[in-house]
Design a protein around this motif. Structure first.
Motif, mmCIF file in Angstrom:
data_model
loop_
_atom_site.group_PDB
_atom_site.id
_atom_site.type_symbol
_atom_site.label_atom_id
_atom_site.label_comp_id
_atom_site.label_asym_id
_atom_site.label_seq_id
_atom_site.Cartn_x
_atom_site.Cartn_y
_atom_site.Cartn_z
ATOM 1 N N SER A 169 -8.104 3.390 -4.916
ATOM 2 C CA SER A 169 -7.107 2.377 -5.276
ATOM 3 C C SER A 169 -6.959 2.152 -6.774
ATOM 4 N N TYR A 170 -7.956 2.573 -7.579
ATOM 5 C CA TYR A 170 -7.881 2.352 -9.022
ATOM 6 C C TYR A 170 -7.558 3.637 -9.785
ATOM 7 N N ARG A 205 0.724 5.727 -1.350
ATOM 8 C CA ARG A 205 0.161 6.826 -2.126
ATOM 9 C C ARG A 205 1.227 7.918 -2.271
ATOM 10 N N PHE A 234 0.854 -1.193 0.000
ATOM 11 C CA PHE A 234 0.000 0.000 0.000
ATOM 12 C C PHE A 234 0.885 1.237 0.000
ATOM 13 N N GLY A 274 0.609 -2.120 -5.386
ATOM 14 C CA GLY A 274 -0.404 -1.452 -4.588
ATOM 15 C C GLY A 274 -0.099 0.000 -4.282
ATOM 16 N N GLU A 301 -8.016 4.374 0.645
ATOM 17 C CA GLU A 301 -8.230 3.069 0.036
ATOM 18 C C GLU A 301 -9.276 3.138 -1.062
ATOM 19 N N THR A 342 0.040 3.917 -5.699
ATOM 20 C CA THR A 342 -0.442 4.808 -6.742
ATOM 21 C C THR A 342 0.350 6.105 -6.723
#
Length: 265
Positions: A248-249, A141, A139, A182, A245, A184
């Motif tokens: 996520s796409y 970002r 995870f 995972g 979360e 972005t």
């Protein structure tokens, strides 16, 4: 909507005021632990106070870190402290503040080098430090705040136009490299948001054009379909969503938060 940030840790660069402070507060409000970084210790005190006043069921987790983004050799030391005293970084918000106004020609190489180190090299160095942990945990970002000048160059802001555009290419390339893990990477483009930086630029424009700052601001507001400057909190809410979360796409994107200002498709 639960953004799923309660167990996450964010690092917000340039968190001493304006957009950076609003972003730090928004992430803390969603329950994230927040490391706030800025060159001004006093500004960080004020941001920390804004976070601490949120209260709630649990005291916000906040760590203030004073450092100069142009001092890239010190970045690793500061990030190690964040991991030690707060937690590994899950969310990196790259907000470097604005360079001085400048034309595209006639600037010496030292000025370009200083701006590059503060606005580009600092971002890349910080991301390179936190990315291995993000990828290992599955995870991450990476959110990079830029300027409307990356879409439509702003007169007399050459450093910003050029170097923030560099970050678009970096972010898009990075997004493809880390997506499978995972993580972005997205870019946000603010329009006319009501911050001290925007006021400063309005003052500079008023001086160049021989107008009052009130007239310049009113003229600028009329050019925005929503007919007003944005609030820092509105921009920060977009950052909080991209950090979540729920986003996520979404990766490799350039997202405008400008009230419809930019006419480009």
């Amino acid at each position: 909507m639960d953004l799923g940030l309660a167990n996450r840790t964010a690092l917000v660069l340039g968190a001493g005021g304006g957009l950076g402070r609003a972003i730090a507060v928004a992430l803390a409000r969603e329950g994230a632990g927040v490391a706030i970084a800025d060159i001004s210790a006093q500004a960080l005190v004020e941001t920390a106070q804004a976070i601490e006043t949120l209260g709630g069921r649990q005291a916000p987790r906040v760590l203030s870190v004073v450092f100069d983004l142009a001092d890239t050799p010190s970045i690793g030391r500061h990030l190690a402290r964040i991991e030690r005293e707060l937690a590994p970084v899950d969310i990196l918000v790259n907000n470097t503040g604005g360079p001085p106004p400048a034309t595209a020609s006639g600037q010496d190489s030292a000025a370009w080098q200083r701006a590059f180190e503060m606005m580009v090299l600092s971002v890349v160095t910080t991301a390179d430090y936190v990315l291995p942990g993000m990828r290992a945990r599955g995870f991450g970002r990476i959110i990079t705040s830029t300027s409307s000048g990356v879409v439509a160059p702003i007169p007399n802001l050459a450093f910003s136009n050029v170097l923030r555009s560099t970050l678009l290419g970096w972010s898009k390339t990075l997004a493809a490299e880390v997506a499978a893990d995972g993580v972005t990477a997205n870019v946000l483009v603010p329009g006319r948001i009501a911050t001290a930086r925007t006021m400063f630029l309005d003052e500079q424009k008023a001086r160049r054009q021989g107008k009052s700052i009130e007239d310049v601001a009113a003229e600028s507001a009329r050019s925005i379909p929503l007919k007003r400057y944005g609030r820092p909190e509105e921009y920060a809410d977009a950052v909080a969503f991209l950090a979540s979360e729920r986003a996520s796409y979404i990766t490799g994107s350039v997202i405008r938060v400008d009230g419809g200002l930019l006419a480009n498709i």
